[in-house]
Design an enzyme around this catalytic site. Structure first.
Site, short mmCIF file in Angstrom:
data_model
loop_
_atom_site.label_atom_id
_atom_site.label_comp_id
_atom_site.label_asym_id
_atom_site.label_seq_id
_atom_site.Cartn_x
_atom_site.Cartn_y
_atom_site.Cartn_z
N GLU A 137 -5.98 44.86 -42.58
CA GLU A 137 -5.91 43.99 -41.39
C GLU A 137 -7.33 43.73 -40.93
O GLU A 137 -8.15 44.65 -40.89
CB GLU A 137 -5.10 44.70 -40.29
CG GLU A 137 -5.16 44.01 -38.93
CD GLU A 137 -4.36 44.75 -37.84
OE1 GLU A 137 -3.41 45.49 -38.15
OE2 GLU A 137 -4.70 44.57 -36.65
N GLU A 142 -10.24 39.91 -30.44
CA GLU A 142 -9.29 40.83 -29.81
C GLU A 142 -9.94 41.54 -28.64
O GLU A 142 -11.11 41.91 -28.68
CB GLU A 142 -8.77 41.87 -30.82
CG GLU A 142 -7.59 42.65 -30.26
CD GLU A 142 -6.98 43.63 -31.24
OE1 GLU A 142 -7.63 43.99 -32.23
OE2 GLU A 142 -5.84 44.06 -31.00
C1 LIG Z 1 -0.82 41.23 -31.74
O1 LIG Z 1 -2.08 41.41 -32.25
C2 LIG Z 1 -2.60 42.68 -32.46
C3 LIG Z 1 -3.83 42.42 -33.27
O2 LIG Z 1 -4.56 43.45 -33.50
C4 LIG Z 1 -1.63 43.60 -33.18
O3 LIG Z 1 -2.11 44.92 -33.22
C5 LIG Z 1 -0.30 43.53 -32.55
O4 LIG Z 1 0.62 44.25 -33.32
C6 LIG Z 1 0.17 42.11 -32.42
N1 LIG Z 1 1.45 42.02 -31.86
C7 LIG Z 1 2.38 41.34 -32.47
C8 LIG Z 1 3.71 41.27 -31.86
O5 LIG Z 1 2.20 40.75 -33.48
#
Ligand SMILES: *[C@@H]1O[C@H](CO)[C@@H](O)[C@H](O)[C@H]1NC(C)=O
Ligand SMILES: *[C@@H]1O[C@H](CO)[C@@H](O)[C@H](O)[C@H]1NC(C)=O
Length: 318
Positions: A137, A142
């Site tokens: 990832e 962020e």
């Molecule tokens: C949203 O983004 C963050 C990116 O680091 C991630 O950790 C998180 O799981 C995400 N939430 C969803 C619902 O995708």
């Protein structure tokens, strides 16, 4: 003398061979502008794996509630900012987009005018594979609760670490990218510059984020809107980009002690906006935000007037 000469010759030879790698040129693959976001991405009405106070809606709902809006070279993605929520009901309506295509070696440029701000917000622009964490990832944009600067982070399976000293302008928050060994923190880099995130990013008109992924390194750059050092191919959204001209990156993740080709698979680009949850919720009070995160999100819709992304473009080069 003889040895010196032959070493010198070998070095020159290697140098010549590495020039094409140093000045990598990529061609435009996807030029995502305005309503193009609606075909490049799919809307994911899924539950938030990070336990946010969010309700991700489908495409029809997002468009009818004007949570996404496209016009000309503008694409807005926002959370609901008018509804007071019932504590026993679902979270605040928001949107999660996933690109329909996947990329391995590539460059992506994100030209963004505004990002979501407000206490409790946790926006992200990131890339991830089908099999987490084994395919890695890369978090490009962020942060939480308006806390600047931006944090760039890799999350991987075991056996991927970063050198403590690297040629980048940002500062490392940890060198082990293994999610299991770091309580999911991964190896982060804080971008150098308060206007890289949140209200300061927005009041400055945003800027450009770019990621380059090859098997020898993952790099992320940030240029504020008014910066004199924005490369012309980034500023103009050219048909090709040459990352060799982009200067020292904000964040550098070399393959020195992390085999990028085996720790990172084909990635989708994801844009999401959640509230509270594992990160924004846990540091909510220490971020200087009022009351409790979930109560705040439930009861203060107008606090999310500025909880929106405004993208001028996303351009992917391969
Ligand atoms: C949203 O983004 C963050 C990116 O680091 C991630 O950790 C998180 O799981 C995400 N939430 C969803 C619902 O995708
Ligand atoms: C939808 O949102 C856009 C962008 O914020 C705004 O310009 C437009 O007026 C909104 N449309 C409606 C019907 O509210």
């Amino acid at each position: 003398m003889k040895t010196t000469t032959s070493v010198l010759q070998r070095c020159l030879c290697l140098f010549t061979l590495t020039i094409p790698v140093l000045s990598a040129t990529y061609s435009l693959s996807d030029n995502v502008v305005g309503s193009g976001f609606n075909s490049f991405f799919s809307y994911q009405a899924i539950s938030d794996p990070t336990h946010g106070r969010v309700n991700y809606v489908d495409k029809g709902t997002a468009q009818s509630k004007n949570l996404t809006y496209a016009s000309g070279n503008t694409f807005i993605l926002r959370a609901d900012h008018t509804t007071t929520l019932s504590a026993s009901g679902p979270g605040r309506d928001s949107v999660r987009l996933q690109s329909n295509k996947q990329y391995s070696t590539h460059v992506a440029v994100f030209d963004m005018r505004h990002m979501p701000q407000g206490c409790g917000t946790w926006p992200a622009v990131w890339e991830v594979g089908n099999n987490w964490p084994n395919q890695g990832e890369v978090d490009i944009v962020e942060g939480v609760n308006d806390q600047s600067p931006d944090q760039v982070t890799l999350h991987t399976s075991s056996g991927c670490t970063m050198p403590s000293s690297r040629s980048m302008t940002g500062s490392s928050t940890g060198t082990n990218c293994d999610t299991a060994a770091t309580n999911n923190a991964g190896c982060g880099v804080k971008v150098n510059g308060a206007n890289s995130y949140g209200p300061a990013f927005n009041s400055n008109g945003g800027g450009w984020y770019a990621v380059e992924r090859t098997n020898s390194a993952i790099k992320v750059w940030f240029w504020p809107r008014n910066s004199g050092s924005v490369p012309s191919d980034v500023r103009n959204g050219g048909n090709s980009v040459n990352t060799g001209n982009w200067g020292t990156p904000s964040a550098l993740f070399p393959s020195t002690s992390c085999d990028i080709s085996s720790h990172f698979g084909p990635h989708n680009i994801i844009i999401n906006l959640t509230f509270c949850g594992d990160w924004a919720g846990s540091v909510y009070s220490s971020s200087g935000c009022p009351g409790s995160c979930v109560d705040y999100v439930n009861n203060n819709p107008s606090a999310f007037n500025n909880a929106y992304f405004d993208f001028a473009a996303i351009r992917v080069y391969t």
